[in-house]
Design a protein around this motif. Structure first.
Motif, PDB file in Angstrom:
ATOM      1  N   VAL A 577      -8.670   9.400  24.701  1.00  0.00           N
ATOM      2  CA  VAL A 577      -7.296   9.088  24.296  1.00  0.00           C
ATOM      3  C   VAL A 577      -6.640  10.301  23.634  1.00  0.00           C
ATOM      4  CG1 VAL A 577      -5.904   7.734  22.676  1.00  0.00           C
ATOM      5  CG2 VAL A 577      -7.627   6.597  24.079  1.00  0.00           C
ATOM      6  N   LEU A 578      -7.345  10.958  22.730  1.00  0.00           N
ATOM      7  CA  LEU A 578      -6.769  12.113  22.034  1.00  0.00           C
ATOM      8  C   LEU A 578      -6.458  13.261  22.998  1.00  0.00           C
ATOM      9  CD1 LEU A 578      -8.905  12.099  18.747  1.00  0.00           C
ATOM     10  CD2 LEU A 578      -6.441  11.679  18.941  1.00  0.00           C
ATOM     11  N   LYS A 579      -7.308  13.446  23.997  1.00  0.00           N
ATOM     12  CA  LYS A 579      -7.042  14.478  25.011  1.00  0.00           C
ATOM     13  C   LYS A 579      -5.793  14.126  25.817  1.00  0.00           C
ATOM     14  CE  LYS A 579     -11.726  16.321  25.743  1.00  0.00           C
ATOM     15  NZ  LYS A 579     -12.847  16.459  26.704  1.00  0.00           N
ATOM     16  N   GLU A 580      -5.681  12.833  26.181  1.00  0.00           N
ATOM     17  CA  GLU A 580      -4.524  12.386  26.958  1.00  0.00           C
ATOM     18  C   GLU A 580      -3.233  12.522  26.139  1.00  0.00           C
ATOM     19  OE1 GLU A 580      -2.350  11.199  30.119  1.00  0.00           O
ATOM     20  OE2 GLU A 580      -4.506  11.633  30.114  1.00  0.00           O
ATOM     21  N   LEU A 581      -3.317  12.225  24.855  1.00  0.00           N
ATOM     22  CA  LEU A 581      -2.152  12.365  23.985  1.00  0.00           C
ATOM     23  C   LEU A 581      -1.711  13.827  23.894  1.00  0.00           C
ATOM     24  CD1 LEU A 581      -3.130   9.917  21.087  1.00  0.00           C
ATOM     25  CD2 LEU A 581      -1.330   9.577  22.783  1.00  0.00           C
ATOM     26  N   GLU A 582      -2.670  14.724  23.813  1.00  0.00           N
ATOM     27  CA  GLU A 582      -2.360  16.154  23.765  1.00  0.00           C
ATOM     28  C   GLU A 582      -1.697  16.606  25.062  1.00  0.00           C
ATOM     29  OE1 GLU A 582      -4.674  20.423  23.027  1.00  0.00           O
ATOM     30  OE2 GLU A 582      -5.725  18.529  22.664  1.00  0.00           O
ATOM     31  N   LEU A 583      -2.213  16.085  26.184  1.00  0.00           N
ATOM     32  CA  LEU A 583      -1.647  16.421  27.494  1.00  0.00           C
ATOM     33  C   LEU A 583      -0.196  15.948  27.593  1.00  0.00           C
ATOM     34  CD1 LEU A 583      -2.083  17.401  30.452  1.00  0.00           C
ATOM     35  CD2 LEU A 583      -2.833  15.069  30.981  1.00  0.00           C
ATOM     36  N   GLN A 584       0.058  14.699  27.179  1.00  0.00           N
ATOM     37  CA  GLN A 584       1.415  14.151  27.262  1.00  0.00           C
ATOM     38  C   GLN A 584       2.357  14.857  26.289  1.00  0.00           C
ATOM     39  OE1 GLN A 584       2.330  12.270  29.628  1.00  0.00           O
ATOM     40  NE2 GLN A 584       0.331  11.649  30.404  1.00  0.00           N
ATOM     41  N   ALA A 585       1.825  15.297  25.153  1.00  0.00           N
ATOM     42  CA  ALA A 585       2.639  16.058  24.199  1.00  0.00           C
ATOM     43  C   ALA A 585       3.095  17.373  24.822  1.00  0.00           C
ATOM     44  CB  ALA A 585       1.847  16.322  22.916  1.00  0.00           C
ATOM     45  N   ASP A 586       2.212  18.011  25.585  1.00  0.00           N
ATOM     46  CA  ASP A 586       2.566  19.257  26.283  1.00  0.00           C
ATOM     47  C   ASP A 586       3.657  18.999  27.319  1.00  0.00           C
ATOM     48  OD1 ASP A 586       0.736  20.669  24.817  1.00  0.00           O
ATOM     49  OD2 ASP A 586      -0.851  20.632  26.349  1.00  0.00           O
ATOM     50  N   VAL A 587       3.519  17.894  28.056  1.00  0.00           N
ATOM     51  CA  VAL A 587       4.522  17.545  29.078  1.00  0.00           C
ATOM     52  C   VAL A 587       5.878  17.340  28.420  1.00  0.00           C
ATOM     53  CG1 VAL A 587       5.217  15.811  30.769  1.00  0.00           C
ATOM     54  CG2 VAL A 587       2.823  16.517  30.640  1.00  0.00           C
ATOM     55  N   LEU A 588       5.890  16.621  27.313  1.00  0.00           N
ATOM     56  CA  LEU A 588       7.153  16.362  26.604  1.00  0.00           C
ATOM     57  C   LEU A 588       7.755  17.658  26.064  1.00  0.00           C
ATOM     58  CD1 LEU A 588       6.169  13.086  24.724  1.00  0.00           C
ATOM     59  CD2 LEU A 588       7.887  13.297  26.526  1.00  0.00           C
ATOM     60  N   GLY A 589       6.898  18.574  25.625  1.00  0.00           N
ATOM     61  CA  GLY A 589       7.378  19.871  25.156  1.00  0.00           C
ATOM     62  C   GLY A 589       8.085  20.641  26.257  1.00  0.00           C
ATOM     63  N   LYS A 590       7.525  20.593  27.460  1.00  0.00           N
ATOM     64  CA  LYS A 590       8.142  21.265  28.614  1.00  0.00           C
ATOM     65  C   LYS A 590       9.458  20.594  28.989  1.00  0.00           C
ATOM     66  CE  LYS A 590       3.712  22.825  30.494  1.00  0.00           C
ATOM     67  NZ  LYS A 590       2.678  22.619  31.537  1.00  0.00           N
ATOM     68  N   LEU A 591       9.516  19.258  28.881  1.00  0.00           N
ATOM     69  CA  LEU A 591      10.753  18.539  29.195  1.00  0.00           C
ATOM     70  C   LEU A 591      11.847  18.871  28.186  1.00  0.00           C
ATOM     71  CD1 LEU A 591       9.383  15.001  30.243  1.00  0.00           C
ATOM     72  CD2 LEU A 591      10.407  16.729  31.725  1.00  0.00           C
ATOM     73  N   GLU A 592      11.454  19.087  26.938  1.00  0.00           N
ATOM     74  CA  GLU A 592      12.439  19.481  25.917  1.00  0.00           C
ATOM     75  C   GLU A 592      13.073  20.833  26.268  1.00  0.00           C
ATOM     76  OE1 GLU A 592      10.519  19.420  22.139  1.00  0.00           O
ATOM     77  OE2 GLU A 592      10.604  17.233  21.934  1.00  0.00           O
ATOM     78  N   LYS A 593      12.248  21.767  26.732  1.00  0.00           N
ATOM     79  CA  LYS A 593      12.764  23.077  27.131  1.00  0.00           C
ATOM     80  C   LYS A 593      13.655  22.959  28.371  1.00  0.00           C
ATOM     81  CE  LYS A 593       8.889  25.704  25.179  1.00  0.00           C
ATOM     82  NZ  LYS A 593       7.709  26.560  25.471  1.00  0.00           N
ATOM     83  N   GLU A 594      13.251  22.062  29.268  1.00  0.00           N
ATOM     84  CA  GLU A 594      14.038  21.841  30.487  1.00  0.00           C
ATOM     85  C   GLU A 594      15.394  21.246  30.135  1.00  0.00           C
ATOM     86  OE1 GLU A 594      13.417  19.454  34.677  1.00  0.00           O
ATOM     87  OE2 GLU A 594      11.649  20.202  33.625  1.00  0.00           O
ATOM     88  N   LEU A 595      15.383  20.367  29.113  1.00  0.00           N
ATOM     89  CA  LEU A 595      16.638  19.744  28.682  1.00  0.00           C
ATOM     90  C   LEU A 595      17.596  20.787  28.104  1.00  0.00           C
ATOM     91  CD1 LEU A 595      18.270  17.165  28.288  1.00  0.00           C
ATOM     92  CD2 LEU A 595      17.108  16.820  26.101  1.00  0.00           C
ATOM     93  N   GLU A 596      17.043  21.783  27.429  1.00  0.00           N
ATOM     94  CA  GLU A 596      17.882  22.867  26.880  1.00  0.00           C
ATOM     95  C   GLU A 596      18.613  23.589  28.005  1.00  0.00           C
ATOM     96  OE1 GLU A 596      15.399  25.393  24.547  1.00  0.00           O
ATOM     97  OE2 GLU A 596      14.873  23.826  23.097  1.00  0.00           O
ATOM     98  N   LYS A 597      17.917  23.808  29.129  1.00  0.00           N
ATOM     99  CA  LYS A 597      18.549  24.462  30.281  1.00  0.00           C
ATOM    100  C   LYS A 597      19.602  23.558  30.906  1.00  0.00           C
ATOM    101  CE  LYS A 597      14.373  27.085  31.458  1.00  0.00           C
ATOM    102  NZ  LYS A 597      13.300  27.288  32.478  1.00  0.00           N
ATOM    103  N   LEU A 598      19.267  22.269  31.037  1.00  0.00           N
ATOM    104  CA  LEU A 598      20.215  21.317  31.629  1.00  0.00           C
ATOM    105  C   LEU A 598      21.478  21.198  30.781  1.00  0.00           C
ATOM    106  CD1 LEU A 598      17.880  18.380  32.770  1.00  0.00           C
ATOM    107  CD2 LEU A 598      19.243  19.846  34.255  1.00  0.00           C
ATOM    108  N   SER A 599      21.309  21.339  29.468  1.00  0.00           N
ATOM    109  CA  SER A 599      22.450  21.185  28.554  1.00  0.00           C
ATOM    110  C   SER A 599      23.536  22.215  28.824  1.00  0.00           C
ATOM    111  CB  SER A 599      21.981  21.307  27.097  1.00  0.00           C
ATOM    112  OG  SER A 599      21.075  20.271  26.784  1.00  0.00           O
TER     113      SER A 599
END
Length: 605
Positions: A577-599
């Motif tokens: 579970v902790l590994k999966e949470l870390e993985l999803q946190a990384d995905v969300l971090g990348k989406l945040e950066k992508e949102l900055e570009k979309l903005s």
């Protein structure tokens, strides 16, 4: 434990739990009946009347207020039959009846009733003594009902619109209010102020001096804000919400409400933290309004219950939710579709469910309500839909019209899954002059809608070999993702024992934790929203994506802290579970950066 059992069976589809109380209420198990389809209810009332040799008089659609009267009559019949079964079970204690034994054996090990009975057995007893004890201590499961508040179609007689009280949800509420049941109505699918106001016309929803409510209100909600807004609105009408039923936004069966990325764990934590404040603030408004109406203000305190449902699948998850968040009950829905002793599913659909894998269960856009809908690939209703598309005649004949709510083309409303609507919408599309690619995309969205208001009830007709000439044989079914991990038809004993850890009905070892599964679904949902935003994004959409991403990020942080702190809980899956949470946190971090570009490409909404 306030209830006989620490679980309840939620409403599933339209027909799958219609007669569940008749099967499980005698064992003290609570369940919920859908009030969408009064036509189906009337067919079942006739069937059960004939089976138990009870006089039956048809309530036709020519009778005034037929929808409400059908619902009242069906609920009264189920109440009578379930009560008779329960009384027979209690009276049979003197004979050591198998059903009496089943009642006791199904109880959780920590049940006070179970331990008292075991003490009686050990001491030696007279059968009459057990009978008296059973009468005093055994309780029947609740026969609750569900109303989707937004499925409140206006009705017409000879092109004349009927008063609001004849709207579908209003009539369903009246049908329940006029029934002999002492139980709860589960209000789902959001707030309907007009319907909530109408509830105040029925005395059964008001408390007596001791705080007793013959008819209770349960709100199905996805977050705390929604709960307190609706709770206060109803309190200002003099109506008390007895239970807040929290459902996972996506990791559930049926319609899925993604909210703004609020995950189940953090939502439950907020309810647990603010439970007293919620009760106090709503209670103050209620008492004030009861005084204004010159109604009885109860001397005894009114209680609230907090329950949850959506994706739970193991004894450990069940026990954890109960203890960590001080819940009063946990809902188990999807797995019960494989329990014929509890739900009603036809044999062919049962077989499809047992074979379903993760890839066969998906979040679809087939619902005419325009809400994401958990679906099973190649269900017979969708195959039927495809056959009509192949013939060049997409859309359903719409025999029941329960979700004929779209008013683009007719004031009386049309269902977006109907042949009439899809024909008109396609004709409109043909005039737009879109490129072939854009046209095909929009065309596919039109014809994707399926006749769920019929399909979700047909399985019941097939299971009981009842007439389907009007409905056809196509079955829609809406299991949650959890179905992938159950692969056989189960007895009621199997399922209840699984919930309490006395048996294991999951043969696979790769089932993800319920919190992780929900998180994965939310991240996938967010990714799809990002893909849509790449084409064109407005300021409003940008704000939505940012809020959604932030809420998920906060949710992941909550889970990381929660699981890191565990010493004895979820030992076997903690590392994964902790590994999966870390993985999803990384995905969300990348989406945040992508949102900055979309903005940078945001257009005014």
């Amino acid at each position: 434990m306030k209830h006989t059992h620490s679980f309840h069976i939620p409403v599933m589809g339209i027909g799958f739990t219609l007669d569940t109380p008749l099967k499980v209420a005698k064992y003290g198990i609570d369940s919920v009946v859908s009030l969408v389809d009064d036509i189906l209810l009337e067919k079942l009332r006739k069937m059960y009347s004939e089976k138990f040799e009870i006089p039956y008089k048809e309530i036709t659609d020519k009778i005034d207020d037929f929808r409400a009267k059908r619902i009242t009559s069906y609920l009264d019949l189920i109440s009578d039959l379930a009560s008779e079964k329960f009384e027979a079970l209690k009276n049979s204690a003197i004979e050591k009846n198998e059903e009496f034994k089943a009642y006791i054996n199904l109880l959780p090990e920590q049940s006070k009733i179970k331990s008292e009975y075991q003490d009686l057995v050990q001491k030696g007893f007279q059968f009459e003594e057990v009978k008296r004890w059973a009468t005093q201590n055994l309780t029947m499961g609740n026969i609750d009902v569900n109303i989707m508040t937004k499925v409140d179609k206006e009705n017409y007689v000879k092109k004349e619109k009927q008063p609001t009280k004849y709207n579908d949800a209003h009539a369903a509420l009246r049908g329940f209010a006029n029934s002999k049941l002492s139980s709860s109505v589960v209000l789902s699918a959001g707030m309907n102020p007009r319907l909530y106001t109408y509830m105040a016309e029925f005395d059964d929803f008001y408390p007596d001096e001791k705080g007793f409510l013959k008819k209770k209100i349960i709100l199905k909600v996805s977050d705390y804000r929604s709960a307190i807004i609706q709770g206060k609105f109803l309190a200002k009408k003099g109506l008390w919400v007895s239970e807040y039923r929290i459902e996972s936004g996506l990791n559930c069966g049926g319609h899925a409400f993604a909210t703004d990325g609020y995950l189940l764990g953090p939502v439950l934590a907020e309810f647990n933290e603010k439970r007293t404040a919620l009760k106090t603030s709503v209670l103050q408004l209620l008492y004030k309004e009861l005084e204004n109406q010159n109604r009885v203000v109860p001397k005894n305190d009114l209680n609230i219950e907090i329950t949850a449902q959506g994706g739970v699948g193991t004894k450990e998850e069940h026990a954890f939710l109960m203890e960590q968040y001080n819940l009063d009950s946990v809902g188990w829905g999807t797995p019960f579709l494989l329990v014929p002793e509890a739900t009603t599913v036809d044999k062919k659909t049962l077989e499809k469910l047992t074979k379903a894998k993760e890839e066969d269960l998906y979040l679809s856009d087939i619902s005419p309500l325009g809400i994401p809908f958990n679906n099973l690939k190649e269900n017979t209703k969708d195959l039927e839909k495809q056959q009509l598309i192949n013939k060049g005649r997409p859309g359903s004949s719409c025999p029941k019209k329960f979700v004929a709510l779209n008013k683009e083309f007719k004031e009386t409303g049309i269902c977006t899954a109907s042949r009439e609507y899809q024909y008109l919408k396609i004709k409109e599309l043909e005039k737009e002059g879109f490129s072939e690619e854009v046209y095909q995309s929009k065309y596919n969205k039109i014809i994707e809608k399926s006749c769920t208001c019929v399909g979700l009830g047909t399985s019941t007709l097939l299971a009981y070999d009842l007439d389907t000439k009007v409905e056809g044989d196509g079955v829609s079914i809406c299991p949650g993702p959890n179905m992938a991990y159950y692969s056989k038809v189960m007895s009621l004993k199997n399922m209840v024992n699984h919930i309490y850890g006395r048996e294991n009905m999951i043969s696979r070892t790769d089932r993800p934790n319920l919190f992780v599964k929900e998180l994965e679904m939310y991240v996938d949902y967010l990714k799809n929203k990002f893909e849509e935003a790449k084409i064109s994004i407005t300021k409003k959409e940008e704000k939505y994506l940012k809020t959604f991403t932030n809420n998920l990020t906060e949710g992941v942080a909550y889970y990381q802290q929660l699981f890191t702190g565990f010493k004895n809980e979820f030992k076997e899956v903690k590392t994964v579970v902790l590994k999966e949470l870390e993985l999803q946190a990384d995905v969300l971090g990348k989406l945040e950066k992508e949102l900055e570009k979309l903005s940078l490409s945001v257009v005014k909404s």
